[in-house]
Scaffold this active site. Sequence first.
Site, PDB file in Angstrom:
ATOM      1  N   THR A   9      25.801  62.383  34.976  1.00 25.01           N
ATOM      2  CA  THR A   9      26.001  63.809  35.209  1.00 25.01           C
ATOM      3  C   THR A   9      24.786  64.584  34.723  1.00 25.01           C
ATOM      4  O   THR A   9      24.299  64.369  33.615  1.00 25.01           O
ATOM      5  CB  THR A   9      27.257  64.293  34.458  1.00 25.01           C
ATOM      6  N   CYS A  37       3.665  54.396   7.252  1.00 22.64           N
ATOM      7  CA  CYS A  37       3.567  53.893   5.884  1.00 22.64           C
ATOM      8  C   CYS A  37       4.910  53.971   5.178  1.00 22.64           C
ATOM      9  O   CYS A  37       4.998  54.064   3.970  1.00 22.64           O
ATOM     10  CB  CYS A  37       2.545  54.709   5.095  1.00 22.64           C
ATOM     11  N   THR A  45      10.264  59.363  28.088  1.00 28.25           N
ATOM     12  CA  THR A  45      10.413  57.935  27.808  1.00 28.25           C
ATOM     13  C   THR A  45      11.188  57.250  28.914  1.00 28.25           C
ATOM     14  O   THR A  45      10.778  56.209  29.434  1.00 28.25           O
ATOM     15  CB  THR A  45      11.116  57.730  26.455  1.00 28.25           C
ATOM     16  N   SER A  62       7.954  65.680  30.199  1.00 30.11           N
ATOM     17  CA  SER A  62       8.850  65.920  29.068  1.00 30.11           C
ATOM     18  C   SER A  62       9.103  67.414  28.957  1.00 30.11           C
ATOM     19  O   SER A  62       8.188  68.213  29.123  1.00 30.11           O
ATOM     20  CB  SER A  62       8.169  65.425  27.783  1.00 30.11           C
ATOM     21  N   HIS A 118      10.568  68.811  26.062  1.00 31.21           N
ATOM     22  CA  HIS A 118      10.456  69.300  24.691  1.00 31.21           C
ATOM     23  C   HIS A 118       9.014  69.361  24.179  1.00 31.21           C
ATOM     24  O   HIS A 118       8.747  69.923  23.136  1.00 31.21           O
ATOM     25  CB  HIS A 118      11.339  68.492  23.731  1.00 31.21           C
TER      26      HIS A 118
END
Lengths: 393, 128
Positions: free
Chosen positions: A244, A329, A77, A204, A206
Amino acid sequence: MNKLPIYFDYMATTPVDPRVIKVMMNYLGPDGIFGNPASISHSYGRMAAEAVLHARQQIADAIGASSSDIIFTSGATEADNLAILGAATFYQRKGKHLITMSTEHKAVLESVQHLEKDGFSATYLRPDHRGLLDLDVLQQAITPETILISVMHVNNEIGVIQDIEAIGQIARKRGVLFHVDAAQSAGKLPIDLATLPVDLMSFSAHKNYGPKGVGALYIRPKPRIRLTPRVFGGGHEKGLRAGTLATHQIVGMGEAFALSEAIRDKEQAHILKLRHCLWDGISTLPGVHLNGDAKKRIAGNLNVTFKGLDGESLLLALHRLALSSTSACTSAIEQPSYVLKAIGLDDEDAYSSLRISLGRFTTEEDVAEAIILICEQVTRLHTIRPLGIRNDL
Amino acid sequence: MIYNKKIEELFFDTQHAGVLNCAEPLTVCSRISLEKNKCSELYIACDEQGLITQVCFKALGNPYLIVGFEWLCRKIEHTQLDAHPCIDYSMIALELSVPKIHYAAAVLVETNYRQAIKLLKLRSGEKS
């Protein structure tokens, strides 16, 4: 209800591979390498810096790049934000038009929307019914003001694979920067940035059996791509991303990428076989439909509409499987998946769709149990459903 | 969405999902269709003494709708027709701990129930 469900949500996140955890553990405690990689005046820092350099090289090797091309971030992201906002603001004197797809991850869409508020214009290209980008449509969308195209390699909901080689060639011919969100493709598809015409690529950890909280951005060195930094305070990562460096996470990402690349062909073939088995087991149920191109899709993804059944009831009925409904939802306002809507599903079908994603630790027994459960519960929900409605299954 | 234990128990044990033959003299069906493809049918049968002998339902909707009907069927089966209607949506919502944003499901159950009871009383009155 105490037993954990069988995990079929690998596209949401993956467990950290135990082999990766073992390496990461060396970079945490007082007996490990815990130093700040920027503190190179002493051994603690230097050892940490070496570990970061090694991880950077591991990632670079996995994607056909050089280690100096890699900037670490907190995840894909942030990498998307840095690529899009950073490139757009740096090159805005050349033009203020961006192109992306309406099916991109929110990290891309909202970055582009943010730029629109700052006076940029954007074109959101719709995919065809298979979820794929028509290259002619892309060609027509490019204007003299276009400075950036952003298209994800693999869609996170429907798993379809865009032809980033061809898109990149178009971008290059027209002198437009090309960014690719590769969060869902790294470790699953071959990526060779030595030959791919891609200028910026987000990664990414993960999604690739590494830890959460770390990602990377590849930045093409030649011709040199410049970005306006987004995070300030220390000049880390060549001034592009201050903060860092989290050595243990970066080490984990490096190990995860190296491991995935080493076993990629064999692993993906195995996962594809499991996916075919799962699909064969459920495809004959009434009203079942696969969303997205059947062939140009990542091995571990199925996005399935169970036509005529309520999505929330489906999810509860299948609670012994950890799945994802990409429609929201949970709030007072229901929101069907914008990706499924973009490929032509109506609201009802979007709500009746589930994403099933397989991965490294999915077993044949898991798939067999999923088939039994899905068949049993879908059939049961159909018997509860009133007759005479939505007979167009 | 996290559901309470009662909801899960009733959801996975829908003993009353089904249809009845409305051609039978004291059997009725109440059918309601809403937008977004929420639809339900409630079947009630009684005997000549006014005892509700069988109740069945069909429903398309979220778990609260399905469970609401299952709960209702269990509640009214083997009771006297004259005692009804006596159930409203707030009782259903309270009994099943339905979240406020899903009260519409409880309202649909109540509406279907009241309609079916009215039809059955009319049918029962015609017969007598």
